[in-house]
Design a protein around this motif. Sequence first.
Motif, mmCIF file in Angstrom:
data_model
loop_
_atom_site.group_PDB
_atom_site.id
_atom_site.type_symbol
_atom_site.label_atom_id
_atom_site.label_comp_id
_atom_site.label_asym_id
_atom_site.label_seq_id
_atom_site.Cartn_x
_atom_site.Cartn_y
_atom_site.Cartn_z
ATOM 1 N N THR A 197 -90.692 -35.450 -6.828
ATOM 2 C CA THR A 197 -90.397 -36.747 -6.225
ATOM 3 C C THR A 197 -90.548 -36.734 -4.710
ATOM 4 O O THR A 197 -90.640 -37.786 -4.083
ATOM 5 C CB THR A 197 -88.976 -37.203 -6.611
ATOM 6 N N MET A 239 -83.991 -36.201 -3.160
ATOM 7 C CA MET A 239 -85.315 -36.136 -2.541
ATOM 8 C C MET A 239 -85.271 -35.202 -1.343
ATOM 9 O O MET A 239 -84.198 -34.847 -0.835
ATOM 10 C CB MET A 239 -85.764 -37.533 -2.100
ATOM 11 N N TYR A 270 -80.440 -38.891 -8.222
ATOM 12 C CA TYR A 270 -81.818 -38.924 -7.723
ATOM 13 C C TYR A 270 -81.793 -38.296 -6.327
ATOM 14 O O TYR A 270 -81.239 -38.845 -5.384
ATOM 15 C CB TYR A 270 -82.309 -40.373 -7.711
ATOM 16 N N GLY A 284 -91.057 -42.494 -9.149
ATOM 17 C CA GLY A 284 -90.492 -41.544 -10.105
ATOM 18 C C GLY A 284 -89.490 -40.626 -9.453
ATOM 19 O O GLY A 284 -89.459 -40.483 -8.226
ATOM 20 N N VAL A 285 -88.662 -39.980 -10.292
ATOM 21 C CA VAL A 285 -87.660 -39.044 -9.794
ATOM 22 C C VAL A 285 -87.740 -37.759 -10.613
ATOM 23 O O VAL A 285 -88.469 -37.665 -11.589
ATOM 24 C CB VAL A 285 -86.239 -39.642 -9.856
ATOM 25 N N ARG A 293 -85.994 -32.275 -7.053
ATOM 26 C CA ARG A 293 -86.520 -33.086 -5.956
ATOM 27 C C ARG A 293 -87.927 -32.702 -5.553
ATOM 28 O O ARG A 293 -88.497 -33.325 -4.658
ATOM 29 C CB ARG A 293 -85.595 -32.979 -4.739
ATOM 30 N N SER A 311 -81.079 -41.015 -12.711
ATOM 31 C CA SER A 311 -81.942 -40.752 -13.860
ATOM 32 C C SER A 311 -81.068 -40.707 -15.112
ATOM 33 O O SER A 311 -79.852 -40.533 -15.027
ATOM 34 C CB SER A 311 -82.698 -39.439 -13.678
ATOM 35 N N ASP A 319 -88.002 -44.787 0.922
ATOM 36 C CA ASP A 319 -87.845 -45.674 -0.217
ATOM 37 C C ASP A 319 -87.538 -47.095 0.253
ATOM 38 O O ASP A 319 -86.941 -47.302 1.327
ATOM 39 C CB ASP A 319 -86.688 -45.216 -1.108
#
Length: 882
Positions: A666, A597, A595, A840-841, A663, A739, A720
Amino acid sequence: MNVRLNGSSSPVPDSPDTTAAEHIRDRLGLTGTKIACGTGVCGACTVLVDGAPTASCLMPADRLAGREVTTVEGLGGDHPVQRAFAAHDALQCGYCTPGFVVEASVFVDAWRAEHGDVRPGRERVADALSGHLCRCGAYEGIFAAVAAACAGEFDAEPDRDPPRVDALDKVTGRARFSADLVPEGGWEGVIVRSAHAHARVRAVHPGGARSAATPLPAPGGPVDGQPVFTDLLGEERLVRYAGQPIAAVAAPTAALARAAAEAVRVDYDPLPAVLDTDEARAEGAPQVYTTRAQRRAAPSYGEAPTPPSPWRGNTRGPSTASWRGATAVRRLRGAAERGDPRLVAQEYSTAVQLHSPLEPHVCVASWERDGTLTLRVSTQTVVKTAQKAAERWELPPEKVHVVSEYVGGGFGAKGGLSTDMVAAAELSRLSHTPVRVSFDRAEELTDAGHRPGTRTRVALLADADGDLAAMTVDSEGDGGISVGSTTATLGLLGYGRSPRRVRDFDVVTHRPPGKPMRAPGGAPLAWALEQAVDTMAERLGEDPLSLRRRWDGNPKRQALYERVAALDLWRDRPRGPRTGRFRRGVGLASSNWLYLMGPKARVELSVRDGRVLVRSATQDIGTGIRTVLGGVVADRLGMPASDLRVEIGDSGSVHGTGSFGSRTTTSMGPAAADAADRLRDALREHEPRVPESGPVPEHTLKDALTAAEGVRVVGKRGRDRWGALSPDMDDVAVGRGLSGAVHVMEVEVDTLLGRVRPTRCWAGMAVGRVYAERLARNQVEGAVVQGVGYALFEERRHDPGTGVVLTDNLEDYRIPGMGDVPETEVYFHQEGFEHAVGAGVGLGEVSVVGVAASVANAVHDATGWRPRDLPVRPDRLLEGLR
């Protein structure tokens, strides 16, 4: 000489030197006709000539004289096929879409004339559109769109907007890609490339072109149109692969630029080269890199920084990671010594896979009189490109302007400052005029990047209870002159916490460098590991799904396994040995991905002329972030999308995350939501009737926007819950959680001809919240297409004596067409990432990782033969069945 073009008379040249596609695009400005392959294979350039679909890239322009020609623009935007393509999201990046639309319009009209409003079968549609390729893999939507148009469902305007906000621009040819830009007075550039795999360059003679060493005229452009020349080698006068850029030239036309490039003479001192990994490992082999500095400067094909690692000759590594690694090695050695049947130790290989986006690498560069550099490019990283350009040319950031409004695919190939950009900028500075440099398909398939080949050894040991007791993975990357293998390292992330040791190596050769490609390292690992897991299930006499459910502790994938267990595709699959020529098999594969970002993601909202303008410097490579941004803001405020305008792909806007590493959504989605909340607060200051939450009534919104003219807010991604696992690494951070995906594939194997035909696929994705479901489903369907290509067709080949890439066209380098792909069903498990901002990712990577492995396990299920080497070519399959 004239042609009747879209109902009007237009002149055509009387010389055959220009193709019809070039004339239509560059001289008449109808850029809906695309050039991608240049050899009539991909269909992107399709136009109607006297009503017949024609590959205009092969047709001399003078052959248009006296003909009736219709381009995608001539369909008017209201043909049922165009409406159907938009409504069914039968596109992604959109570069191939006009060609599909033109061909499909003829098929639909003819089909309805003969059959009435009857849906054609899938095979009939595939046959009709067999001359067209979509590298994004949007075939499922195309099947649905063509069938619906044949059934008469789009004879009238649909009562709802398309799922993709820019769909109408793409199906009508209005969308302008970087490859479509021909600035007035602009010149064309051509790159001169090495003819040798390894050589020292003694001198480069520019022929008749001006260079920086030649007195140049004042700004305003060389009045005599003399070509200009720039050297691209830099201080190190070495070439390390055939096709490496050496120099570039530009001239007023493409023909003159090609002639100028042919006039450039390069004096080489050829040096010994190693052209495959076996040669490179041999004692006394020529070295690709001879000094520590050269090794440190080797290009990377990974998305993360390449950690230090030891070198021995042409071999880099191992890069080792472990969890109780010594225990794993001890257990596996003991099992091998005693011949334990619960030990599975196998070796697998994968071939080089080329990105090959249909819009090639292309840049139009221009220097303004105030010293500003403008780059109009096809890139996945607008902000990074601007930063790298400012560093290279020692410019203040505000003096670099990068624009990338529409991008025709990327898949990891279009990141940062690439050769086309450097060449175009240098040539523009010399010529005092805009310069376009665009790769042709041979260049794209040689030097634009690739997923490296691999050789991976997996060892698994089960204990007496059938649980995983130990694992090792050793993988060797074959990325040409580049390094960065992470294939084995990703083995740390799957199947619980049993003792394991993983080691990555690279073997460098005198071949072109790799680049990150959709889940770097992930697909090669799954190809090996998921087949080894299936082999273990066979050894234990256990169902492959059951074994994964026991070994895999990831709760999100457990939810997917539950769905698989209930699927007719899995439950009703054939059992036992199969006979006959055509044999059906079903296989599955699990996968996961990090995951990631972009912590610096920003979205700007401003009120202009009573509407909301959404802006960011991110870019849309076909995944739909333009749609997501507008949709998030509209949903958050409860406003109609018609009151929004979205502008992306401009470095002059607020920071936008690059489109790589799964990314973008997300990162940008939560930033858009934050911006919408900030705008609501700002609107409330001007109009107190705006509610604190929920939809804003239409009349209230209108009054608020009128009162708030000029208001501007900027939203950011936010943090997060529990933070990230890593610090921000230049707008990339690793989030908490993986994921997950499970692919179930059905194939039909022709044991006489050795062909594998995927027929059905179920793709389960555990990625949390999905922002735009149809667009997300399109991405997953496209990933299945690319995974099938990886499994069955795609394989770069080179001349073993010279290192020249032989698969340098889309005839020899085959990517899947509509007749090659399975009917695909996609399922989203939208729980498990509630801790992430936006819940979500990304899914672009995880959706491709296990596809090839699921094909391999299905082939084994059908035939009993285990494919070890990818792709699963007919010759390999037939040899395995003997």
